[in-house]
Enzyme design. Structure first.
Site, PDB file in Angstrom:
ATOM      1  N   SER A   1       6.019   0.418  -6.943  1.00  0.00           N
ATOM      2  CA  SER A   1       6.958   0.662  -5.848  1.00  0.00           C
ATOM      3  C   SER A   1       8.171  -0.252  -5.826  1.00  0.00           C
ATOM      4  O   SER A   1       9.062  -0.067  -4.986  1.00  0.00           O
ATOM      5  CB  SER A   1       6.223   0.577  -4.511  1.00  0.00           C
ATOM      6  OG  SER A   1       5.432   1.733  -4.330  1.00  0.00           O
TER       7      SER A   1
ATOM      8  N   TYR B   1       4.099   3.716   5.721  1.00  0.00           N
ATOM      9  CA  TYR B   1       4.509   3.716   4.328  1.00  0.00           C
ATOM     10  C   TYR B   1       4.120   5.037   3.674  1.00  0.00           C
ATOM     11  O   TYR B   1       2.955   5.412   3.660  1.00  0.00           O
ATOM     12  CB  TYR B   1       3.853   2.563   3.588  1.00  0.00           C
ATOM     13  CG  TYR B   1       4.432   2.326   2.227  1.00  0.00           C
ATOM     14  CD1 TYR B   1       5.602   1.589   2.076  1.00  0.00           C
ATOM     15  CD2 TYR B   1       3.829   2.858   1.099  1.00  0.00           C
ATOM     16  CE1 TYR B   1       6.144   1.389   0.822  1.00  0.00           C
ATOM     17  CE2 TYR B   1       4.364   2.655  -0.148  1.00  0.00           C
ATOM     18  CZ  TYR B   1       5.526   1.923  -0.284  1.00  0.00           C
ATOM     19  OH  TYR B   1       6.077   1.728  -1.524  1.00  0.00           O
ATOM     20  N   SER B   2       5.106   5.736   3.130  1.00  0.00           N
ATOM     21  CA  SER B   2       4.855   7.029   2.511  1.00  0.00           C
ATOM     22  C   SER B   2       5.640   7.149   1.215  1.00  0.00           C
ATOM     23  O   SER B   2       6.873   7.132   1.204  1.00  0.00           O
ATOM     24  CB  SER B   2       5.259   8.173   3.451  1.00  0.00           C
ATOM     25  OG  SER B   2       5.159   9.421   2.791  1.00  0.00           O
ATOM     26  N   ASN B   3       4.910   7.282   0.106  1.00  0.00           N
ATOM     27  CA  ASN B   3       5.575   7.470  -1.178  1.00  0.00           C
ATOM     28  C   ASN B   3       6.388   8.753  -1.224  1.00  0.00           C
ATOM     29  O   ASN B   3       7.368   8.846  -1.976  1.00  0.00           O
ATOM     30  CB  ASN B   3       4.527   7.463  -2.288  1.00  0.00           C
ATOM     31  CG  ASN B   3       3.940   6.088  -2.505  1.00  0.00           C
ATOM     32  OD1 ASN B   3       4.645   5.152  -2.848  1.00  0.00           O
ATOM     33  ND2 ASN B   3       2.640   5.946  -2.280  1.00  0.00           N
TER      34      ASN B   3
ATOM     35  N   THR C   1      -8.222  13.253  -8.245  1.00  0.00           N
ATOM     36  CA  THR C   1      -7.695  13.718  -9.527  1.00  0.00           C
ATOM     37  C   THR C   1      -7.041  12.610 -10.330  1.00  0.00           C
ATOM     38  O   THR C   1      -7.158  12.575 -11.564  1.00  0.00           O
ATOM     39  CB  THR C   1      -6.677  14.857  -9.302  1.00  0.00           C
ATOM     40  OG1 THR C   1      -7.299  15.906  -8.557  1.00  0.00           O
ATOM     41  CG2 THR C   1      -6.157  15.409 -10.628  1.00  0.00           C
TER      42      THR C   1
ATOM     43  N   PHE D   1      -5.620  14.721  -4.473  1.00  0.00           N
ATOM     44  CA  PHE D   1      -4.768  13.948  -5.376  1.00  0.00           C
ATOM     45  C   PHE D   1      -5.474  12.651  -5.764  1.00  0.00           C
ATOM     46  O   PHE D   1      -5.461  12.245  -6.938  1.00  0.00           O
ATOM     47  CB  PHE D   1      -3.425  13.645  -4.702  1.00  0.00           C
ATOM     48  CG  PHE D   1      -2.421  12.992  -5.620  1.00  0.00           C
ATOM     49  CD1 PHE D   1      -1.541  13.763  -6.359  1.00  0.00           C
ATOM     50  CD2 PHE D   1      -2.351  11.608  -5.739  1.00  0.00           C
ATOM     51  CE1 PHE D   1      -0.609  13.163  -7.211  1.00  0.00           C
ATOM     52  CE2 PHE D   1      -1.437  11.004  -6.583  1.00  0.00           C
ATOM     53  CZ  PHE D   1      -0.558  11.791  -7.320  1.00  0.00           C
TER      54      PHE D   1
ATOM     55  N   GLY E   1       4.693  -3.879  -5.854  1.00  0.00           N
ATOM     56  CA  GLY E   1       4.435  -2.558  -6.388  1.00  0.00           C
ATOM     57  C   GLY E   1       3.162  -2.528  -7.197  1.00  0.00           C
ATOM     58  O   GLY E   1       2.805  -3.495  -7.877  1.00  0.00           O
TER      59      GLY E   1
END
Length: 381
Positions: A89, A195-197, A156, A153, A339
């Site tokens: 990140s 927090y959102s990617n 996976t 997700f 990150g």
């Protein structure tokens, strides 16, 4: 406490990303003993289970590097001060810098809605791009669901069976956003922080819509090439890390115990513009120092980037536009980002004047105290 802002933060967060925070003469800044405290903190991380650490600090014209542990658990080859690694990140600061440059050029406004640039992309289950601004993407106040918190997700791409089968899959930004749109928003835009990617995947798509070029091309043109960041790259779908580099290791489980897997090779499109970049510690020091010194943004845009919002339950950290302000125990403020991605946990921070910087990487994602290393560099005796 660290504000944990990684794409993948440790094995224990496999199914749901945790949003919290996480040469020349020797540089000063670690008390009378030089960098003794930093060296001890790095060694402590290895004793805690991190395979290896590489770190470079800069203070004025002085540079100091240290390594500990190994870069390869099979050959026991040491880590190098020149190691390149996946920065997760930390990518977000580069993306935000490009968008703020575009604002300075009058090509967009932070107050533009997502819908203006990406009609219909942020839509469904309560998501509404016409109510979300570019600024809210960058400071994580949009409320958009974090796609890496999706359970499917996570199974996976973060757990052993899924990762080993799907590590080379290519995911498009549109596919990643669609995963988020299958969920309800976390909150109404502008009413809270999470927090959102997904925010930065959308931000990368905005860059492409405004410029006609990918976010990676714009970062190369606007940041990497001007600063001569020769170890920094935007890999896209490239599965390898350029040499010199070490192996990266993960548990691929929901606990920090059990077997350790080599997770170096993967298709970083699963992180996209939220966390796919590669760099080294010297380049990251140079980038954040240049940013805070005003070499990349005009004063107005740098002020915007440094305008922060509270991070709930984390009293010593605030989030700006892809930039974290953190107050250390000794009262020093550092600006930067952390990150993480499979097998890699990194931190890069600098003082407000850009004079004193440190960047480092753990090549394991399940243990080690990054906070202790930062505290040691800026507050250690």
């Amino acid at each position: 406490m660290t504000v944990r802002t990684t794409v993948v933060v440790a094995a224990a967060t496999a199914v749901a990303l945790t949003a919290g925070f996480a040469a020349p003469a020797m540089a000063a800044g670690a008390g009378a003993g030089g960098h003794d405290a930093t060296r001890k903190a790095v060694r402590a991380a290895v004793q805690d289970g991190v395979p290896g650490v590489t770190l470079t600090a800069k203070n004025g014209g002085s540079t100091w590097s240290t390594t500990a542990g190994v870069g390869n658990l099979t050959t026991h080859a040491p880590r190098s001060a020149d190691d390149r690694y996946r920065v997760g990140s930390i990518t977000k600061t580069f993306v935000s810098t490009v968008l703020l440059q575009l604002e300075a050029e009058g090509r967009l406004s932070l107050d533009d809605t997502v819908e203006k640039w990406l009609p219909g992309v942020v839509h469904g289950n309560g998501h509404d791009g016409s109510r979300i601004t570019v600024r809210q993407l960058l400071n994580h106040t949009s409320g958009i669901f974090n796609y890496t918190a999706d359970e499917t997700f996570g199974r996976t791409y973060f757990l052993k069976d899924g990762f080993l089968e799907h590590r080379y899959d290519t995911k498009t930004p549109e596919q990643l956003v669609a995963i988020a749109m299958a969920h309800k928003p976390n909150f109404a835009p502008g009413t809270s922080w999470n927090y959102s990617n997904t925010n930065y995947v959308v931000a990368g798509m905005v860059i492409q819509k405004v410029t006609g070029r990918s976010y990676g091309e714009e970062i190369r043109h606007r940041v990497i090439d001007p600063l001569h960041l020769t170890a920094t790259s935007v890999p896209g779908t490239r599965v390898t890390v350029p040499q010199p580099s070490s192996r990266a290791y993960g548990k691929l489980a929901e606990t920090a115990t059990g077997p350790t897997y080599d997770v170096t090779r993967l298709n970083p499109s699963l992180a996209s513009s939220s966390g796919e970049m590669i760099s080294d510690s010297a380049d990251l020091d140079r980038f954040y120092a240049a940013l805070l010194k005003g070499r990349l943004l005009p004063p107005k845009q740098l002020k915007e980037m440094k305008t922060t919002v509270a991070v709930e339950s984390i009293p010593n950290a605030r989030y700006g536009l892809g930039l974290i302000d953190r107050e250390l125990s000794c009262g020093v403020h550092v600006w930067g980002h952390d990150g993480g991605i499979h097998g890699s946990s990194s931190v890069a921070v600098t003082t407000a004047d850009g004079r004193h910087s440190v960047a480092f990487n753990f090549n394991g994602d399940w243990s080690g105290d990054t906070d202790a290393v930062v505290e040691a560099e800026f507050c250690g005796e």
